[in-house]
Design a protein around this motif. Structure first.
Motif, PDB file in Angstrom:
ATOM      1  N   TYR A 133       0.822  -1.208   0.000  1.00  0.00           N
ATOM      2  CA  TYR A 133       0.000   0.000   0.000  1.00  0.00           C
ATOM      3  C   TYR A 133       0.855   1.257   0.000  1.00  0.00           C
ATOM      4  O   TYR A 133       0.519   2.255  -0.653  1.00  0.00           O
ATOM      5  N   ASP A 134       1.972   1.227   0.736  1.00  0.00           N
ATOM      6  CA  ASP A 134       2.773   2.439   0.890  1.00  0.00           C
ATOM      7  C   ASP A 134       4.092   2.411   0.136  1.00  0.00           C
ATOM      8  O   ASP A 134       4.933   3.293   0.311  1.00  0.00           O
ATOM      9  N   TRP A 148       9.187   4.120  -1.536  1.00  0.00           N
ATOM     10  CA  TRP A 148       7.911   4.598  -1.029  1.00  0.00           C
ATOM     11  C   TRP A 148       7.023   5.188  -2.115  1.00  0.00           C
ATOM     12  O   TRP A 148       7.497   5.813  -3.060  1.00  0.00           O
ATOM     13  N   SER A 154       3.709   7.137   4.830  1.00  0.00           N
ATOM     14  CA  SER A 154       3.586   8.128   5.897  1.00  0.00           C
ATOM     15  C   SER A 154       4.702   9.160   5.790  1.00  0.00           C
ATOM     16  O   SER A 154       5.713   8.945   5.115  1.00  0.00           O
ATOM     17  N   LYS A 157       8.115   7.823   6.762  1.00  0.00           N
ATOM     18  CA  LYS A 157       8.837   7.063   5.740  1.00  0.00           C
ATOM     19  C   LYS A 157       9.398   7.988   4.665  1.00  0.00           C
ATOM     20  O   LYS A 157      10.501   7.768   4.137  1.00  0.00           O
ATOM     21  N   GLU A 182      -4.323  -5.080   9.655  1.00  0.00           N
ATOM     22  CA  GLU A 182      -2.956  -4.595   9.846  1.00  0.00           C
ATOM     23  C   GLU A 182      -1.912  -5.570   9.293  1.00  0.00           C
ATOM     24  O   GLU A 182      -0.883  -5.827   9.924  1.00  0.00           O
ATOM     25  N   HIS A 184       1.223  -6.766   7.146  1.00  0.00           N
ATOM     26  CA  HIS A 184       2.446  -6.044   6.796  1.00  0.00           C
ATOM     27  C   HIS A 184       3.607  -7.015   6.653  1.00  0.00           C
ATOM     28  O   HIS A 184       3.526  -8.186   7.046  1.00  0.00           O
ATOM     29  N   ASP A 200       3.285   1.288   9.794  1.00  0.00           N
ATOM     30  CA  ASP A 200       3.135   2.404   8.852  1.00  0.00           C
ATOM     31  C   ASP A 200       4.115   3.538   9.139  1.00  0.00           C
ATOM     32  O   ASP A 200       4.293   4.436   8.303  1.00  0.00           O
ATOM     33  N   GLN A 201       4.793   3.479  10.299  1.00  0.00           N
ATOM     34  CA  GLN A 201       5.791   4.492  10.636  1.00  0.00           C
ATOM     35  C   GLN A 201       7.215   3.942  10.576  1.00  0.00           C
ATOM     36  O   GLN A 201       8.179   4.701  10.693  1.00  0.00           O
ATOM     37  N   VAL A 207       3.287  -1.866   4.522  1.00  0.00           N
ATOM     38  CA  VAL A 207       1.965  -2.287   4.971  1.00  0.00           C
ATOM     39  C   VAL A 207       1.128  -2.739   3.783  1.00  0.00           C
ATOM     40  O   VAL A 207       1.314  -2.272   2.657  1.00  0.00           O
TER      41      VAL A 207
END
Length: 281
Positions: A133-134, A148, A154, A157, A182, A184, A200-201, A207
């Motif tokens: 997703y990210d 990313w 985020s 990231k 969640e 990942h 996510d951080q 994730v």
């Protein structure tokens, strides 16, 4: 033995020291099986065989692998659904007698049991990649790269920048199925404690989400990385990085500017990251 037993979605070929599993292709075959294609399971990696009734007039022949023998199952950590278990062969109930014969033959060849401290089943081969997703995750056999996405990553990231992790710096892989909340993939680094940081951080994690990081892509990826971490072979010198697409750099700078205007990035961080991006042109 040298015999072949065909079931739904797979064919098992029995040899004196292994079972060669060839997974079929087709819309009804689980995508994980199609991604695996073919697997050779040494009998030294198996500690048992079971035969049990299945659903809707079927029987299920299953190998019981030793703990730690298969990097795919080690990475999955019990999260695979029954229908995606690569060690199950589903057969019509009328073939139960034949399946029982093969089960007994296999049991007579098994000599090992208990956990093993090394992988005995080959891992999926690199290079591998998938879209989370990210960001996008890629693995060339020696290092994991996270690049990313400006739409999903985020600010933490983005501040950290794209990441590269040689397998020699890792101690493990944490995979949480995309089919649960969640989901990942997190790289466990020897030099950092990141388990308390939300995925996510964490720059060492990507994730999942609806349509992102599906099991048939992210699990073989995790297994391949885990196998490389266990062997920790020498890492060759990486080739010089290629130049980035100017349009991609411009888009990243634009998104960085949005983060800066929103107060999520300081003036110093904005200037530093912008300079890094421009240097890639």
């Amino acid at each position: 033995m040298g015999d072949v037993l065909a079931g739904f979605h797979a064919v098992w070929e029995f040899e004196s020291d292994s079972v060669l599993i060839r997974y079929e292709r087709g819309i009804r075959t689980p995508k994980l099986f199609q991604a695996l294609g073919e697997r050779r399971i040494p009998l030294s990696a198996v500690e048992g065989v079971t035969l049990s009734p299945g659903r809707r007039g079927t029987v299920v022949l299953r190998l019981l692998p030793r703990a730690g023998a298969d990097p795919l199952l080690e990475a999955a950590a019990g999260q695979l659904k029954e229908g995606s278990d690569p060690y199950r062969l589903v057969l019509p109930a009328e073939r139960e007698t034949l399946a029982e014969y093969y089960a007994d033959e296999l049991k007579g060849l098994l000599t090992e049991s208990g956990s093993t401290d090394r992988h005995l089943v080959p891992a999926p081969g690199a290079p591998l990649s998938f879209k989370a997703y990210d960001g996008k995750a890629s693995f060339d056999g020696t290092a994991v790269q996270f690049r990313w996405s400006w739409t999903g990553a985020s600010s933490a990231k983005w501040k950290a920048g794209d990441q590269s992790f040689p397998v020699t710096e890792l101690s493990g892989v944490e995979w949480r199925s995309p089919e649960v909340f969640e989901g990942h993939l997190r790289l466990v680094r020897r030099s950092a404690e990141s388990s308390a940081v939300p995925p996510d951080q964490d720059p060492g994690a990507v994730v999942f989400g609806l349509g992102y990081g599906p099991v048939h892509e992210s699990l073989p990826f995790a297994a391949a990385v885990l196998a490389a971490v266990r062997t920790r072979g020498p890492v060759p010198v990486a080739p010089a990085p290629s130049r980035r697409d100017p349009a991609d750099i411009a888009e990243r700078i634009r998104h960085l500017g949005e983060l800066h205007q929103a107060g999520l990035v300081t003036d110093e961080e904005f200037s530093s990251k912008k300079a890094e991006l421009l240097a890639e042109l």
